[in-house]
Design a protein around this motif. Structure first.
Motif, PDB file in Angstrom:
ATOM      1  N   ARG A  87       0.844  -1.187   0.000  1.00 21.20           N
ATOM      2  CA  ARG A  87       0.000   0.000   0.000  1.00 21.20           C
ATOM      3  C   ARG A  87       0.880   1.238   0.000  1.00 21.20           C
ATOM      4  NH1 ARG A  87      -5.257  -0.766   3.441  1.00 21.20           N
ATOM      5  NH2 ARG A  87      -5.613   1.119   2.262  1.00 21.20           N
ATOM      6  N   ARG A  88       0.457   2.262  -0.733  1.00 19.05           N
ATOM      7  CA  ARG A  88       1.278   3.465  -0.897  1.00 19.05           C
ATOM      8  C   ARG A  88       1.672   4.106   0.433  1.00 19.05           C
ATOM      9  NH1 ARG A  88       2.092   5.467  -6.364  1.00 19.05           N
ATOM     10  NH2 ARG A  88       1.356   3.703  -7.540  1.00 19.05           N
ATOM     11  N   LEU A  89       0.739   4.212   1.391  1.00 24.05           N
ATOM     12  CA  LEU A  89       1.061   4.839   2.669  1.00 24.05           C
ATOM     13  C   LEU A  89       2.130   4.041   3.401  1.00 24.05           C
ATOM     14  CD1 LEU A  89       0.604   7.025   4.751  1.00 24.05           C
ATOM     15  CD2 LEU A  89      -1.280   5.657   5.684  1.00 24.05           C
ATOM     16  N   ARG A  90       1.971   2.727   3.431  1.00 26.71           N
ATOM     17  CA  ARG A  90       2.973   1.886   4.079  1.00 26.71           C
ATOM     18  C   ARG A  90       4.319   2.043   3.390  1.00 26.71           C
ATOM     19  NH1 ARG A  90       4.865  -3.212   2.997  1.00 26.71           N
ATOM     20  NH2 ARG A  90       5.858  -4.193   4.753  1.00 26.71           N
ATOM     21  N   GLU A  91       4.290   2.072   2.066  1.00 24.39           N
ATOM     22  CA  GLU A  91       5.510   2.226   1.276  1.00 24.39           C
ATOM     23  C   GLU A  91       6.188   3.561   1.612  1.00 24.39           C
ATOM     24  OE1 GLU A  91       7.984   0.398  -1.454  1.00 24.39           O
ATOM     25  OE2 GLU A  91       5.998  -0.393  -1.087  1.00 24.39           O
ATOM     26  N   ARG A  92       5.394   4.619   1.712  1.00 23.53           N
ATOM     27  CA  ARG A  92       5.944   5.941   2.010  1.00 23.53           C
ATOM     28  C   ARG A  92       6.536   5.999   3.411  1.00 23.53           C
ATOM     29  NH1 ARG A  92       1.884  10.274   0.725  1.00 23.53           N
ATOM     30  NH2 ARG A  92       2.473   9.653  -1.342  1.00 23.53           N
ATOM     31  N   LEU A  93       5.849   5.399   4.381  1.00 14.91           N
ATOM     32  CA  LEU A  93       6.299   5.468   5.765  1.00 14.91           C
ATOM     33  C   LEU A  93       7.478   4.551   6.066  1.00 14.91           C
ATOM     34  CD1 LEU A  93       2.890   5.550   7.642  1.00 14.91           C
ATOM     35  CD2 LEU A  93       4.458   7.452   7.270  1.00 14.91           C
ATOM     36  N   PHE A  94       7.394   3.332   5.577  1.00 11.25           N
ATOM     37  CA  PHE A  94       8.378   2.335   5.975  1.00 11.25           C
ATOM     38  C   PHE A  94       9.339   1.926   4.880  1.00 11.25           C
ATOM     39  CE2 PHE A  94       4.515   1.583   8.529  1.00 11.25           C
ATOM     40  CZ  PHE A  94       5.031   1.959   9.750  1.00 11.25           C
ATOM     41  N   GLY A  95       9.098   2.387   3.680  1.00 15.98           N
ATOM     42  CA  GLY A  95       9.947   1.999   2.567  1.00 15.98           C
ATOM     43  C   GLY A  95       9.524   0.653   2.022  1.00 15.98           C
ATOM     44  N   GLY A  96      10.324   0.073   1.207  1.00 19.74           N
ATOM     45  CA  GLY A  96      10.022  -1.210   0.592  1.00 19.74           C
ATOM     46  C   GLY A  96      11.024  -1.441  -0.512  1.00 19.74           C
ATOM     47  N   VAL A  97      10.879  -2.555  -1.190  1.00 21.84           N
ATOM     48  CA  VAL A  97      11.828  -2.911  -2.243  1.00 21.84           C
ATOM     49  C   VAL A  97      11.853  -1.834  -3.319  1.00 21.84           C
ATOM     50  CG1 VAL A  97      12.362  -4.585  -4.039  1.00 21.84           C
ATOM     51  CG2 VAL A  97      11.628  -5.368  -1.790  1.00 21.84           C
ATOM     52  N   THR A  98      10.678  -1.428  -3.795  1.00 22.34           N
ATOM     53  CA  THR A  98      10.630  -0.431  -4.871  1.00 22.34           C
ATOM     54  C   THR A  98      11.298   0.863  -4.447  1.00 22.34           C
ATOM     55  OG1 THR A  98       8.531  -1.361  -5.596  1.00 22.34           O
ATOM     56  CG2 THR A  98       9.125   0.795  -6.465  1.00 22.34           C
ATOM     57  N   ARG A  99      10.910   1.364  -3.284  1.00 22.79           N
ATOM     58  CA  ARG A  99      11.458   2.645  -2.822  1.00 22.79           C
ATOM     59  C   ARG A  99      12.966   2.571  -2.664  1.00 22.79           C
ATOM     60  NH1 ARG A  99       9.724   5.892   2.621  1.00 22.79           N
ATOM     61  NH2 ARG A  99      11.228   7.559   2.385  1.00 22.79           N
ATOM     62  N   TRP A 100      13.448   1.507  -2.048  1.00 27.10           N
ATOM     63  CA  TRP A 100      14.874   1.383  -1.796  1.00 27.10           C
ATOM     64  C   TRP A 100      15.658   1.278  -3.099  1.00 27.10           C
ATOM     65  CZ3 TRP A 100      19.132  -1.572  -2.562  1.00 27.10           C
ATOM     66  CH2 TRP A 100      20.204  -1.355  -1.708  1.00 27.10           C
ATOM     67  N   ILE A 101      15.188   0.437  -4.015  1.00 27.05           N
ATOM     68  CA  ILE A 101      15.914   0.235  -5.266  1.00 27.05           C
ATOM     69  C   ILE A 101      15.858   1.486  -6.135  1.00 27.05           C
ATOM     70  CG2 ILE A 101      15.826  -1.030  -7.458  1.00 27.05           C
ATOM     71  CD1 ILE A 101      15.529  -3.570  -5.901  1.00 27.05           C
ATOM     72  N   VAL A 102      14.717   2.177  -6.151  1.00 26.40           N
ATOM     73  CA  VAL A 102      14.602   3.382  -6.972  1.00 26.40           C
ATOM     74  C   VAL A 102      15.461   4.512  -6.416  1.00 26.40           C
ATOM     75  CG1 VAL A 102      13.000   5.199  -7.691  1.00 26.40           C
ATOM     76  CG2 VAL A 102      12.364   2.814  -7.943  1.00 26.40           C
ATOM     77  N   GLU A 103      15.567   4.614  -5.093  1.00 27.22           N
ATOM     78  CA  GLU A 103      16.370   5.680  -4.497  1.00 27.22           C
ATOM     79  C   GLU A 103      17.866   5.436  -4.638  1.00 27.22           C
ATOM     80  OE1 GLU A 103      15.072   6.129  -0.465  1.00 27.22           O
ATOM     81  OE2 GLU A 103      13.298   7.256  -1.063  1.00 27.22           O
ATOM     82  N   LYS A 104      18.273   4.182  -4.686  1.00 28.63           N
ATOM     83  CA  LYS A 104      19.696   3.850  -4.722  1.00 28.63           C
ATOM     84  C   LYS A 104      20.011   2.891  -5.860  1.00 28.63           C
ATOM     85  CE  LYS A 104      19.845   4.280   0.229  1.00 28.63           C
ATOM     86  NZ  LYS A 104      20.181   3.716   1.498  1.00 28.63           N
ATOM     87  N   PRO A 105      19.589   3.213  -7.082  1.00 32.17           N
ATOM     88  CA  PRO A 105      19.831   2.250  -8.164  1.00 32.17           C
ATOM     89  C   PRO A 105      21.309   2.145  -8.500  1.00 32.17           C
ATOM     90  CG  PRO A 105      18.996   4.288  -9.069  1.00 32.17           C
ATOM     91  CD  PRO A 105      18.953   4.427  -7.569  1.00 32.17           C
ATOM     92  N   THR A 106      21.743   0.929  -8.742  1.00 28.78           N
ATOM     93  CA  THR A 106      23.137   0.713  -9.138  1.00 28.78           C
ATOM     94  C   THR A 106      23.232   0.337 -10.611  1.00 28.78           C
ATOM     95  OG1 THR A 106      22.957  -1.577  -8.416  1.00 28.78           O
ATOM     96  CG2 THR A 106      23.853   0.005  -6.827  1.00 28.78           C
ATOM     97  N   LEU A 107      22.089  -0.023 -11.196  1.00 29.37           N
ATOM     98  CA  LEU A 107      22.031  -0.355 -12.615  1.00 29.37           C
ATOM     99  C   LEU A 107      20.629  -0.064 -13.129  1.00 29.37           C
ATOM    100  CD1 LEU A 107      21.315  -4.003 -13.080  1.00 29.37           C
ATOM    101  CD2 LEU A 107      22.518  -3.406 -11.021  1.00 29.37           C
ATOM    102  N   PRO A 108      20.415  -0.102 -14.426  1.00 31.29           N
ATOM    103  CA  PRO A 108      19.086   0.226 -14.978  1.00 31.29           C
ATOM    104  C   PRO A 108      17.985  -0.674 -14.413  1.00 31.29           C
ATOM    105  CG  PRO A 108      20.712   0.224 -16.718  1.00 31.29           C
ATOM    106  CD  PRO A 108      21.389  -0.329 -15.500  1.00 31.29           C
ATOM    107  N   LEU A 109      16.827  -0.054 -14.169  1.00 36.05           N
ATOM    108  CA  LEU A 109      15.668  -0.754 -13.629  1.00 36.05           C
ATOM    109  C   LEU A 109      14.504  -0.653 -14.600  1.00 36.05           C
ATOM    110  CD1 LEU A 109      15.624   0.899 -10.082  1.00 36.05           C
ATOM    111  CD2 LEU A 109      16.608  -1.305 -10.682  1.00 36.05           C
ATOM    112  N   PHE A 110      13.831  -1.762 -14.826  1.00 34.51           N
ATOM    113  CA  PHE A 110      12.607  -1.793 -15.606  1.00 34.51           C
ATOM    114  C   PHE A 110      11.502  -2.075 -14.607  1.00 34.51           C
ATOM    115  CE2 PHE A 110       9.202  -3.476 -18.052  1.00 34.51           C
ATOM    116  CZ  PHE A 110       9.318  -2.957 -19.326  1.00 34.51           C
ATOM    117  N   LEU A 111      10.609  -1.093 -14.402  1.00 35.94           N
ATOM    118  CA  LEU A 111       9.552  -1.197 -13.407  1.00 35.94           C
ATOM    119  C   LEU A 111       8.188  -1.184 -14.080  1.00 35.94           C
ATOM    120  CD1 LEU A 111      10.858   1.566 -10.983  1.00 35.94           C
ATOM    121  CD2 LEU A 111      11.223  -0.882 -10.763  1.00 35.94           C
ATOM    122  N   ALA A 112       7.265  -1.936 -13.517  1.00 31.67           N
ATOM    123  CA  ALA A 112       5.870  -1.895 -13.969  1.00 31.67           C
ATOM    124  C   ALA A 112       5.001  -2.004 -12.729  1.00 31.67           C
ATOM    125  CB  ALA A 112       5.569  -3.028 -14.936  1.00 31.67           C
ATOM    126  N   ARG A 113       3.849  -1.368 -12.788  1.00 32.70           N
ATOM    127  CA  ARG A 113       2.937  -1.372 -11.651  1.00 32.70           C
ATOM    128  C   ARG A 113       1.674  -2.068 -11.993  1.00 32.70           C
ATOM    129  NH1 ARG A 113      -0.888   2.675 -10.142  1.00 32.70           N
ATOM    130  NH2 ARG A 113      -1.670   1.982  -8.187  1.00 32.70           N
TER     131      ARG A 113
END
Length: 139
Positions: A113-139
């Motif tokens: 859930r977006r609120l949980r993701e915003r408050l506690f982070g998650g895989v998407t948030r962590w990887i998007v904030e600290k990418p080390t290589l190209p990411l292909f994302l879909a929702r």
């Protein structure tokens, strides 16, 4: 969405792709939308972090269903079952991508859930904030 961080050389035809898989609709959508890239890659590694059989859509062999699907489309697939050892899934995926010299990571975005993701982070948030290589994302 394709995210390319500063530094690594990006390509639309990566040789080795890591797919972060958890059997959720977001992961399925990411694989479906990246199917052309995955089939053209020399190697596709489907990674599951702490998978459990018959949990969250996994069959008795976690990852077997998506591997069979990708293989039917011509992708060269192997499955990596990764223990988290108490680390966040994002950390495990990022380290594994480095270990296998992946050119790109394909993951489903914002499965929580977006609120949980915003408050506690998650895989998407962590990887998007600290990418080390190209990411292909879909929702």
């Amino acid at each position: 969405m394709l995210i390319v961080p500063n530094g690594p050389k990006a390509t639309l035809w990566p040789r080795r792709v890591l797919v972060g898989w958890d059997s959720r609709p977001e992961a399925s959508r990411a694989v479906r939308e990246a199917l052309g890239l995955l089939c053209a890659a020399e190697e596709v590694r489907v990674a599951l972090v702490d998978p459990k059989a018959n949990y969250n859509g996994n069959s008795a062999e976690p990852g077997a269903d998506i591997a069979a699907h990708l293989t039917r489309h011509g992708a060269r697939v192997s499955i990596d079952l990764l223990p988290s050892a108490g680390k966040p899934a994002a950390t495990v995926l990022a380290q594994h991508a480095t270990d296998i010299s992946a050119d790109m990571i394909v993951i489903g975005a914002y499965g929580s859930r977006r609120l949980r993701e915003r408050l506690f982070g998650g895989v998407t948030r962590w990887i998007v904030e600290k990418p080390t290589l190209p990411l292909f994302l879909a929702r």
